[in-house]
Design a protein around this motif. Sequence first.
Motif, PDB file in Angstrom:
ATOM      1  N   VAL A  67       1.371  -1.048  -0.254  1.00 45.98           N
ATOM      2  CA  VAL A  67      -0.133   0.234   0.118  1.00 45.98           C
ATOM      3  C   VAL A  67       1.187   1.609  -0.317  1.00 45.98           C
ATOM      4  N   MET A  68       1.326   1.509   0.400  1.00 43.64           N
ATOM      5  CA  MET A  68       2.878   2.567   0.918  1.00 43.64           C
ATOM      6  C   MET A  68       3.636   2.796  -0.542  1.00 43.64           C
ATOM      7  N   VAL A  69       4.217   1.773  -0.921  1.00 42.56           N
ATOM      8  CA  VAL A  69       4.711   1.967  -2.352  1.00 42.56           C
ATOM      9  C   VAL A  69       4.682   2.805  -3.202  1.00 42.56           C
ATOM     10  N   GLY A  70       5.235   4.340  -2.868  1.00 42.51           N
ATOM     11  CA  GLY A  70       5.168   5.028  -4.377  1.00 42.51           C
ATOM     12  C   GLY A  70       4.083   6.644  -3.552  1.00 42.51           C
ATOM     13  N   GLY A  71       4.258   6.268  -2.344  1.00 42.62           N
ATOM     14  CA  GLY A  71       3.554   6.979  -1.082  1.00 42.62           C
ATOM     15  C   GLY A  71       2.054   7.390  -1.737  1.00 42.62           C
ATOM     16  N   ARG A  72       1.708   6.541  -2.677  1.00 45.73           N
ATOM     17  CA  ARG A  72       0.150   7.719  -3.369  1.00 45.73           C
ATOM     18  C   ARG A  72      -1.121   7.325  -1.781  1.00 45.73           C
ATOM     19  N   PHE A  73      -0.885   6.036  -1.586  1.00 42.89           N
ATOM     20  CA  PHE A  73      -1.542   5.238  -0.862  1.00 42.89           C
ATOM     21  C   PHE A  73      -3.403   6.038  -1.439  1.00 42.89           C
ATOM     22  N   SER A  74      -3.668   5.466  -2.832  1.00 45.00           N
ATOM     23  CA  SER A  74      -4.965   5.298  -3.570  1.00 45.00           C
ATOM     24  C   SER A  74      -5.702   4.418  -2.202  1.00 45.00           C
ATOM     25  N   ALA A  75      -7.048   4.878  -2.719  1.00 46.91           N
ATOM     26  CA  ALA A  75      -7.403   4.057  -1.417  1.00 46.91           C
ATOM     27  C   ALA A  75      -7.557   2.238  -2.181  1.00 46.91           C
ATOM     28  N   HIS A  76      -7.481   2.152  -3.768  1.00 47.60           N
ATOM     29  CA  HIS A  76      -8.026   0.985  -3.919  1.00 47.60           C
ATOM     30  C   HIS A  76      -7.122   0.171  -3.501  1.00 47.60           C
ATOM     31  N   TYR A  77      -5.571   1.186  -3.033  1.00 46.32           N
ATOM     32  CA  TYR A  77      -4.111   0.348  -2.429  1.00 46.32           C
ATOM     33  C   TYR A  77      -4.523  -1.027  -1.549  1.00 46.32           C
ATOM     34  N   TYR A  78      -5.559  -0.074  -0.733  1.00 45.48           N
ATOM     35  CA  TYR A  78      -6.284  -0.603   0.788  1.00 45.48           C
ATOM     36  C   TYR A  78      -6.452  -2.719   0.043  1.00 45.48           C
ATOM     37  N   VAL A  79      -7.076  -2.914  -0.623  1.00 47.19           N
ATOM     38  CA  VAL A  79      -7.423  -3.534  -1.560  1.00 47.19           C
ATOM     39  C   VAL A  79      -7.288  -4.998  -0.563  1.00 47.19           C
ATOM     40  N   GLN A  80      -5.640  -4.763  -0.688  1.00 49.31           N
ATOM     41  CA  GLN A  80      -4.816  -5.613  -0.584  1.00 49.31           C
ATOM     42  C   GLN A  80      -4.510  -6.310   0.865  1.00 49.31           C
ATOM     43  N   LEU A  81      -5.112  -5.361   1.640  1.00 48.47           N
ATOM     44  CA  LEU A  81      -4.793  -5.774   3.486  1.00 48.47           C
ATOM     45  C   LEU A  81      -6.329  -7.319   3.546  1.00 48.47           C
ATOM     46  N   TYR A  82      -7.310  -6.481   3.122  1.00 49.97           N
ATOM     47  CA  TYR A  82      -8.375  -7.407   3.372  1.00 49.97           C
ATOM     48  C   TYR A  82      -7.922  -9.288   4.112  1.00 49.97           C
ATOM     49  N   PRO A  83      -7.401  -9.403   3.126  1.00 53.15           N
ATOM     50  CA  PRO A  83      -7.314 -11.083   2.682  1.00 53.15           C
ATOM     51  C   PRO A  83      -6.530 -11.496   4.160  1.00 53.15           C
ATOM     52  N   PRO A  84      -5.395 -11.049   5.148  1.00 53.51           N
ATOM     53  CA  PRO A  84      -4.971 -11.267   5.832  1.00 53.51           C
ATOM     54  C   PRO A  84      -5.637 -11.028   7.110  1.00 53.51           C
ATOM     55  N   LEU A  85      -6.288  -9.704   7.005  1.00 52.90           N
ATOM     56  CA  LEU A  85      -7.274  -8.912   8.497  1.00 52.90           C
ATOM     57  C   LEU A  85      -8.126  -9.532   8.289  1.00 52.90           C
ATOM     58  N   ILE A  86      -8.676 -10.118   7.621  1.00 50.00           N
ATOM     59  CA  ILE A  86     -10.510 -10.556   7.935  1.00 50.00           C
ATOM     60  C   ILE A  86      -9.657 -12.039   8.211  1.00 50.00           C
TER      61      ILE A  86
END
Length: 516
Positions: A308-327
């Motif tokens: 999510v942090m790569v490039g420093g943009r923090f676009s909303a769609h980047y956060y989709v990658q957090l869902y599997p381990p979080l869930i």
Amino acid sequence: MSNIQKLSGWKLFLVCLLITVLLRSLTLKAEIIQVDESDFAAQGQIWASGGMPYIDFVEKKPPLSYAFYAAVFAIAGWNMLAVHVFMLFWIALTAFGLHKIAGIIGFARAGPWAAVMYVMWSVCFPATATLPANTENMLVLPTVYAAYAYLRAIQNPRQSSFMWLIFAGACAAFASLFRHQGGIVLASFVFHLLFLAWRDGTVLRRFREILIIAIGFSLPWLVIAAFFYSKGATAELLEWNFANNMRYIDAGFEPIRFIGRLFSKTGLFMAANVVPVVLAFFAVRHRQKGTFWFSFLILWFLGAMVAVMVGGRFSAHYYVQLYPPLIMLAAIGFVSLIEEREYYTAKLKIMFYAMLFIPVVWSLVHWVSFYNRWFEPQSRAISEIAGHVRKHSGEDDKIFVWGYFSYPYYLSQRLPASRYVICEYIVPYWEKKLGSNKTFSASDLTDWHKRNYGFLLEDLQKNKPRIIVDMAGNEEFPYWNLFKLDFFPELSSLVKNSYKQITDVRGAIIYERIER
């Protein structure tokens, strides 16, 4: 709640698919959810029509992101609703993979909850982030099955499975072939194995496992390299898929903005997903139940956060990658509450109804946004421009859009006349959009920009687009307003000498080629 825990196999998959359809029903109405989809729609159709990535269209993403669209278009025609239907099944399969992971790590009761929670909570952020057929939603499926294969391979304390390690590496490679950041799960494997080597003193075994996973990771990439080599496009693959990606990551990076977005955007994501975030903390109490799973899930989550942090943009769609381990962690935490329900009755009911209610509210918010100014693809300017393009061109004609604005290609069903479906590579677009300097002059163009500009002129001379759309003056999409045609004399001359203006859509000028 007990009925959910009894679900397995095809019944669980069908329940997940049904919930996915209901909560993502907007995708069966809206052809384009977010601008990236219109980019992929044009690029995928070029490939489906016989073109080649990085030659007939140029972009910075890995090839499977375009193959996803091209494969659907090859079967169903140039139809975005077909892509969205395919994505609904993709999401349900991703959820089913979390169910399989729970069984491997000794939490079979958490498996159905993980699957159901994933399809529900993965909509709990803006529609343009969670609903599109974007690279994040693409890559999480192979990431989940990579994690499943990895955990299955190392669950035996005496000897790991060679084939499951190969499969884990290959799935991680497939994730990276949708989006480079998807390969970060490979780093999670490596760091986890190094941790196990330090903890258990099994250095030789863990380094052997790392080597096997690396071999598995290399196999899909070798196939891709062989494919592009056979097409004589190895140099283009390296330039656009790697070198240009690094340019994109570096463009407009500013440390202060990075820190601000890290806390603000991540805070918004955590607030929107507060229930699974809270439940994930309850999983900590079970970290000793297995010898390997908890540390891996934490490393998986941290790796996804790095992506999510790569490039420093923090676009909303980047956060989709957090869902599997979080869930996955949240499902384990929720089951721990169920097992202790005699002590947590009130808390359990609150969590359960919140899990049902909040995702439904988010789904309704997505529908509201569709009929509101928040939803960019619903802009009247887009539909008007596409309508004019269809009116003044034939089905076999090609068009060109000067701007970061690919909507007219799919919505008018016209192929691009240039390899530059979006023109961000002709100008320092991201540097100006993200950086502090908001002015532009011809001196800002690097040799790389000028080289791309030369290729653009070649494309337009060769393909002679029927319609050219100039977005440099549009009021509703001002992010291209810096890059007026006057800064590009050859392109401006081509438009003035060979085209006539047919209309002006709130500053977007549409030109039609003059027949001589």
